[in-house]
Design a protein around this motif. Structure first.
Motif, PDB file in Angstrom:
ATOM      1  N   ILE A  65      71.057  19.875  40.007  1.00  7.43           N
ATOM      2  CA  ILE A  65      71.836  20.638  40.739  1.00  7.43           C
ATOM      3  C   ILE A  65      71.267  20.847  42.167  1.00  7.43           C
ATOM      4  N   PHE A  66      70.094  20.639  42.324  1.00  3.50           N
ATOM      5  CA  PHE A  66      69.356  21.003  43.555  1.00  3.50           C
ATOM      6  C   PHE A  66      70.051  19.998  44.717  1.00  3.50           C
ATOM      7  N   GLU A  67      69.996  18.664  44.505  1.00  2.91           N
ATOM      8  CA  GLU A  67      70.440  18.037  45.780  1.00  2.91           C
ATOM      9  C   GLU A  67      71.934  18.180  45.611  1.00  2.91           C
ATOM     10  N   ALA A  68      72.598  18.333  44.530  1.00  2.00           N
ATOM     11  CA  ALA A  68      73.987  18.198  44.549  1.00  2.00           C
ATOM     12  C   ALA A  68      74.663  19.473  45.158  1.00  2.00           C
ATOM     13  N   GLU A  69      73.998  20.576  44.650  1.00  2.00           N
ATOM     14  CA  GLU A  69      74.582  22.058  44.850  1.00  2.00           C
ATOM     15  C   GLU A  69      73.905  22.829  45.923  1.00  2.00           C
ATOM     16  N   VAL A  70      72.601  22.999  45.724  1.00  2.65           N
ATOM     17  CA  VAL A  70      71.631  23.782  46.546  1.00  2.65           C
ATOM     18  C   VAL A  70      71.401  23.328  47.837  1.00  2.65           C
ATOM     19  N   VAL A  71      71.201  22.078  48.198  1.00  2.00           N
ATOM     20  CA  VAL A  71      71.014  21.504  49.585  1.00  2.00           C
ATOM     21  C   VAL A  71      72.054  21.670  50.384  1.00  2.00           C
ATOM     22  N   PRO A  72      73.572  21.491  49.648  1.00  2.00           N
ATOM     23  CA  PRO A  72      74.655  21.454  50.817  1.00  2.00           C
ATOM     24  C   PRO A  72      74.849  23.182  51.115  1.00  2.00           C
ATOM     25  N   LEU A  73      74.407  24.184  50.215  1.00  2.00           N
ATOM     26  CA  LEU A  73      74.372  25.390  50.540  1.00  2.00           C
ATOM     27  C   LEU A  73      73.504  25.562  51.612  1.00  2.00           C
ATOM     28  N   LEU A  74      72.193  25.253  51.575  1.00  2.00           N
ATOM     29  CA  LEU A  74      71.257  25.313  52.727  1.00  2.00           C
ATOM     30  C   LEU A  74      71.925  24.549  53.929  1.00  2.00           C
ATOM     31  N   LYS A  75      72.544  23.579  53.993  1.00  2.00           N
ATOM     32  CA  LYS A  75      72.905  22.923  55.380  1.00  2.00           C
ATOM     33  C   LYS A  75      73.851  23.798  55.914  1.00  2.00           C
ATOM     34  N   GLU A  76      75.027  24.368  54.963  1.00  2.00           N
ATOM     35  CA  GLU A  76      75.991  25.064  55.526  1.00  2.00           C
ATOM     36  C   GLU A  76      75.732  26.471  56.144  1.00  2.00           C
ATOM     37  N   ALA A  77      74.564  26.981  55.304  1.00  2.00           N
ATOM     38  CA  ALA A  77      74.470  28.410  55.894  1.00  2.00           C
ATOM     39  C   ALA A  77      72.969  28.467  55.776  1.00  2.00           C
ATOM     40  N   PRO A  78      72.188  28.328  56.842  1.00  2.00           N
ATOM     41  CA  PRO A  78      70.889  28.069  57.032  1.00  2.00           C
ATOM     42  C   PRO A  78      69.996  29.259  56.768  1.00  2.00           C
ATOM     43  N   GLY A  79      70.865  30.528  56.828  1.00  2.00           N
ATOM     44  CA  GLY A  79      70.233  31.942  56.859  1.00  2.00           C
ATOM     45  C   GLY A  79      70.514  32.270  55.466  1.00  2.00           C
ATOM     46  N   LEU A  80      70.936  31.757  54.597  1.00  2.00           N
ATOM     47  CA  LEU A  80      71.335  32.267  53.031  1.00  2.00           C
ATOM     48  C   LEU A  80      69.812  32.378  52.390  1.00  2.00           C
ATOM     49  N   ARG A  81      69.673  33.383  51.801  1.00  2.00           N
ATOM     50  CA  ARG A  81      68.481  33.786  51.090  1.00  2.00           C
ATOM     51  C   ARG A  81      68.244  33.265  49.702  1.00  2.00           C
ATOM     52  N   PRO A  82      67.121  32.647  49.549  1.00  2.00           N
ATOM     53  CA  PRO A  82      66.899  32.118  48.215  1.00  2.00           C
ATOM     54  C   PRO A  82      67.301  32.822  47.110  1.00  2.00           C
ATOM     55  N   VAL A  83      67.412  34.460  47.058  1.00  2.00           N
ATOM     56  CA  VAL A  83      67.987  34.922  46.019  1.00  2.00           C
ATOM     57  C   VAL A  83      69.342  34.942  45.786  1.00  2.00           C
ATOM     58  N   ALA A  84      69.957  34.810  46.955  1.00  2.00           N
ATOM     59  CA  ALA A  84      71.706  34.593  46.737  1.00  2.00           C
ATOM     60  C   ALA A  84      71.794  33.351  46.114  1.00  2.00           C
ATOM     61  N   ILE A  85      70.950  32.344  46.475  1.00  2.00           N
ATOM     62  CA  ILE A  85      71.306  30.958  45.994  1.00  2.00           C
ATOM     63  C   ILE A  85      71.160  30.997  44.330  1.00  2.00           C
ATOM     64  N   PHE A  86      70.025  31.712  44.051  1.00  2.00           N
ATOM     65  CA  PHE A  86      69.752  31.719  42.631  1.00  2.00           C
ATOM     66  C   PHE A  86      70.955  32.471  41.674  1.00  2.00           C
ATOM     67  N   ASP A  87      71.328  33.568  42.423  1.00  2.00           N
ATOM     68  CA  ASP A  87      72.502  34.182  41.862  1.00  2.00           C
ATOM     69  C   ASP A  87      73.678  33.554  41.645  1.00  2.00           C
ATOM     70  N   GLU A  88      73.939  32.620  42.652  1.00  2.00           N
ATOM     71  CA  GLU A  88      75.093  31.763  42.805  1.00  2.00           C
ATOM     72  C   GLU A  88      74.980  30.681  41.704  1.00  2.00           C
ATOM     73  N   MET A  89      73.749  30.156  41.509  1.00  2.00           N
ATOM     74  CA  MET A  89      73.414  29.094  40.398  1.00  2.00           C
ATOM     75  C   MET A  89      73.816  29.525  39.096  1.00  2.00           C
ATOM     76  N   LEU A  90      73.154  30.841  38.975  1.00  2.00           N
ATOM     77  CA  LEU A  90      73.381  31.576  37.474  1.00  2.00           C
ATOM     78  C   LEU A  90      74.790  31.663  37.295  1.00  2.00           C
ATOM     79  N   ARG A  91      75.750  31.982  38.381  1.00  2.00           N
ATOM     80  CA  ARG A  91      77.128  31.975  37.947  1.00  2.00           C
ATOM     81  C   ARG A  91      77.777  30.882  37.595  1.00  2.00           C
ATOM     82  N   ARG A  92      77.256  29.748  38.438  1.00  2.00           N
ATOM     83  CA  ARG A  92      77.940  28.512  37.917  1.00  2.00           C
ATOM     84  C   ARG A  92      77.602  27.876  36.913  1.00  2.00           C
TER      85      ARG A  92
END
Length: 505
Positions: A65-92
């Motif tokens: 999931i890191f390269e496929a889902e997390v990296v696109p989020l980081l590129k799209e929204a550079p200011g996104l907090r890691p905890v928000a990404i963590f919550d989104e990954m648990l939801r998905r």
């Protein structure tokens, strides 16, 4: 030695000794065994060069999931907090374990270090003695300071010389304004004993707010004139860039921490009046300056000499006293003696007070009030100014706009509420006005308030007749004293008698 790993430092030491000593001697001096020495001689690589990279001992939970889902989020929204990404990954992916949070945060941090956006660089500056002085405001309402039990919403004006660390702080009751800056800055300069060559402040964004273009231009001119009076070059930060004033921004936290600690050691954050609290802050700042005494004394020699006198640190406003017995200024109504109705007064507006002039004569000083944050007007009322008219119209008290501000102490408001609850409104208003008149006539405001509290605590109503007898005689009941005039001819006879007795002697 057995059981201990050979370090890079030991191996380098051994190889240096090996140039002039046999293996046995070099190994002994490097604190390793002879066998290890021969082994090193055969393979001169450092231990760190021989270490095998650590291999993963368990499957990577982020591999798919890191390269496929997390990296696109980081590129799209550079200011996104890691905890928000963590919550989104648990939801998905509900099958993921919550224990991957730290792993995800470390992976994101590493990715941003390699591929993240460039960040702003802070360039540390070299400060010269006597060159720069810094001013800023900081809000310290959160410290919970109270004056006579009432919360104090306030700020600190903070001045600092970055080379020596000299500080000055002044308690400000309003927000950022030119008046607060002018008063605090001049106090700081006269306390330091000189003026720096440059003065830097923030952009006074709060002072500029809601001002039209002419007012903003006038404020800028006054600030430039203030600096010119002390021969300082005025400079300002770029708006919204706090780190440009970093030499004082960081000092804010240290000063507020020192005040917080001192309040805790004092055991109370309540002060009798504002002067006591200001003295408390001055003592803390003085102790901090004493710790930098040598550097402050050294920098003082590089400061510019102060002018012969201070410049204006107030605003002047002309007001007219209306028939309501006062005037309105900056959404605050102030009462003054009724004899001033119809007169035009010159007001000097300071941060914490108003000085009132009629022509060139200073009449009085009033505490400064401020409108409510929601825009509602406020009042600064002194019952001594209106009590003579209120005696004639006691029913005016019932729906008076500034009734709550009229009572000098809570006991009088409490008495009024008790009277209204048990007596007709007309009688209740008349008795309350008589109580205020008694406090005015006999000068017993606080003592009468204490007696009112005692009476009300006993579930009784105040008796104005008994209270008038208790707090001194009525002026109309005082005995009349008649002074007989002396005939001046008697003094002539007395002088003549003294001269005759002198001749006889």
């Amino acid at each position: 030695m057995p059981g201990r790993h050979v370090t890079d430092q030991q191996m380098r030491f051994f190889m240096k000794l090996r140039q002039n000593h046999p293996v046995e001697t070099a190994a002994a001096k490097a604190d390793i065994s002879r066998a290890t020495g021969y082994r090193i001689a055969q393979d001169p690589r450092l231990p760190s060069q021989k270490a095998q990279p650590r291999r993963r001992r368990r499957p990577d939970p982020l591999e798919t999931i890191f390269e496929a889902e997390v990296v696109p989020l980081l590129k799209e929204a550079p200011g996104l907090r890691p905890v928000a990404i963590f919550d989104e990954m648990l939801r998905r992916h509900p099958e993921l374990s919550p224990g991957i949070r730290r792993t995800l945060e470390r992976r994101i941090r590493s990715w941003r270090a390699e591929h993240g956006a460039e960040q702003e660089v802070i360039f540390r500056q070299v400060h010269e003695p006597g060159k720069l002085g810094l001013s800023d405001f900081t809000d310290i309402t959160a410290l919970g300071v109270t004056i006579a039990g009432q919360p104090l919403a306030h700020m600190l004006y903070h001045f600092r010389l970055p080379w020596s660390g000299f500080e000055h702080a002044h308690v400000i009751l309003g927000g950022e304004s030119y008046v607060a800056l002018a008063e605090g800055l001049q106090n700081a300069l006269w306390s330091a004993g000189g003026a720096p060559h440059q003065h830097r402040s923030d952009s006074l964004s709060a002072a500029f707010r809601n001002l039209d273009a002419d007012a903003k231009s006038d404020l800028t001119r006054r600030y430039d004139a203030l600096c010119a009076h002390y021969r300082m070059q005025p400079t300002r930060n770029n708006r919204g860039v706090a780190h440009e004033n970093g030499s004082i921004e960081s000092a804010h936290g240290h000063l507020k921490a020192a005040i917080r600690d001192a309040l805790l050691m004092r055991g109370s954050a309540d002060f009798g009046d504002l002067a006591d609290y200001r003295a408390f802050v001055d003592e803390i700042v003085g102790r901090r300056n004493a710790a930098q005494g040598k550097r402050i004394a050294a920098e003082r020699a590089y400061l510019q000499a102060l002018p012969a006198h201070r410049t204006t640190d107030f605003e002047e406003v002309i007001v007219t006293v209306s028939s309501t017995g006062g005037f309105t200024l900056r959404k605050v109504f102030y009462t003054v003696p009724s004899r001033l109705i119809g007169h035009r007064l010159r007001i000097r507006l300071y941060d914490d007070r108003l000085e009132i002039f009629l022509g060139g004569t200073q009449l009085m000083r009033l505490p400064r009030g401020r409108a409510h944050p929601d825009g509602r007007h406020d009042q600064v009322v002194n019952y001594h100014h209106v009590i003579h008219s209120l005696r004639k119209k006691p029913m005016a008290l019932l729906n008076l706009v500034y009734r709550d501000k009229l009572f000098p102490l809570p006991a009088y408001r409490r008495a009024f509420e008790g009277l209204v609850a048990q007596l007709p409104e007309k009688i209740a208003c008349k008795i309350t006005v008589e109580l205020l008149a008694l406090a005015h006539d006999r000068g017993c405001e606080r003592e009468l308030a204490e007696e009112l509290d005692r009476v009300l605590d006993a579930a009784q109503l105040p008796d104005p007749v008994a209270l008038r007898q208790q707090f001194g005689p009525d002026p109309s009941d005082l005995p009349r004293v008649t002074v007989q005039r002396v005939d001046l001819d008697s003094y002539d006879a007395l002088v003549a008698s003294a001269a005759w007795m002198g001749e006889t002697a």
